[in-house]
Design an enzyme around this catalytic site. Structure first.
Site, mmCIF file in Angstrom:
data_model
loop_
_atom_site.group_PDB
_atom_site.id
_atom_site.type_symbol
_atom_site.label_atom_id
_atom_site.label_comp_id
_atom_site.label_asym_id
_atom_site.label_seq_id
_atom_site.Cartn_x
_atom_site.Cartn_y
_atom_site.Cartn_z
ATOM 1 N N HIS A 285 -69.929 48.573 -12.676
ATOM 2 C CA HIS A 285 -69.661 50.057 -12.441
ATOM 3 C C HIS A 285 -68.277 50.539 -12.659
ATOM 4 O O HIS A 285 -67.498 49.612 -13.152
ATOM 5 C CB HIS A 285 -69.545 49.738 -10.740
ATOM 6 C CG HIS A 285 -70.756 49.388 -10.034
ATOM 7 N ND1 HIS A 285 -70.861 49.406 -8.608
ATOM 8 C CD2 HIS A 285 -72.039 48.998 -10.323
ATOM 9 C CE1 HIS A 285 -72.002 49.017 -8.202
ATOM 10 N NE2 HIS A 285 -72.955 48.815 -9.443
ATOM 11 N N GLU B 239 -65.688 51.187 -11.130
ATOM 12 C CA GLU B 239 -64.559 50.534 -10.632
ATOM 13 C C GLU B 239 -64.291 49.134 -11.571
ATOM 14 O O GLU B 239 -63.053 48.973 -11.566
ATOM 15 C CB GLU B 239 -64.482 50.620 -9.178
ATOM 16 C CG GLU B 239 -64.927 51.740 -8.425
ATOM 17 C CD GLU B 239 -66.375 52.028 -8.074
ATOM 18 O OE1 GLU B 239 -67.227 51.846 -9.016
ATOM 19 O OE2 GLU B 239 -66.792 52.322 -7.153
ATOM 20 N N CYS C 128 -68.748 50.444 -3.599
ATOM 21 C CA CYS C 128 -69.809 49.744 -2.737
ATOM 22 C C CYS C 128 -68.926 48.638 -2.281
ATOM 23 O O CYS C 128 -67.586 48.387 -2.796
ATOM 24 C CB CYS C 128 -70.800 49.407 -3.814
ATOM 25 S SG CYS C 128 -70.321 48.330 -5.167
ATOM 26 N N CYS D 149 -67.342 46.575 -5.442
ATOM 27 C CA CYS D 149 -66.143 46.981 -6.102
ATOM 28 C C CYS D 149 -64.917 47.040 -4.881
ATOM 29 O O CYS D 149 -63.680 47.109 -5.318
ATOM 30 C CB CYS D 149 -66.359 48.674 -6.318
ATOM 31 S SG CYS D 149 -67.647 48.814 -7.762
#
Length: 143
Positions: free
Chosen positions: A46, A48, A76, A79
């Site tokens: 991701h 992040e 999420c 993260c």
């Protein structure tokens, strides 16, 4: 947030879900990244996670104390956990994510009694642009 949106647009051009992130210390950009889960065949890639890894590597530290994270979509749970462990000072995010978000939606990770660090949270920055990018991306895939 403008740089995070640019990273999200670049992710969309690669066929990735358009999410972008930037780690900054004041006006100094330390790292920037966009989603690369498909490209890297890695569910943890991701924006992040990638930007936190890059920033920590550049600073040779597992902590990003005093640094801020700008991300185009509500993080999420995975993260959010990384944000807490990295000790980021502030989290700015654009669009809320009712299905997968874990900050103001879902599990509300930072409100958990087991969360050991909570950044200052600023939702809604660049929300319109970020939401439109996501909406257009998924609309193209359905059409």
């Amino acid at each position: 947030m403008a740089l995070a949106l640019e990273e999200a647009e670049a992710a969309a051009l690669r066929g990735e879900v358009p999410v972008g992130a930037v780690v900054a210390n004041g006006s100094t950009v330390v790292a920037k990244a966009g989603n690369r889960t498909r490209e890297l065949a890695d569910p943890t890639a991701h924006a992040e996670m990638l930007v936190i890894r890059e920033a920590c590597g550049k600073l040779s530290s597992e902590r990003l104390t005093g640094h801020d994270l700008y991300v185009t979509l509500e993080p999420c749970a995975m993260c959010a956990g990384a944000i807490a462990f990295a000790r980021l000072r502030r989290l700015y995010f654009g669009a809320a994510d009712e299905k997968g978000g874990a900050v103001v939606n879902g599990v509300r990770f930072f409100a958990s009694p087991t969360c050991h660090h909570t950044p200052d949270i600023y939702p809604g920055m660049g929300e319109t642009e970020a939401a439109l990018l996501l909406k257009d991306f998924f609309k193209e895939r359905r059409d």
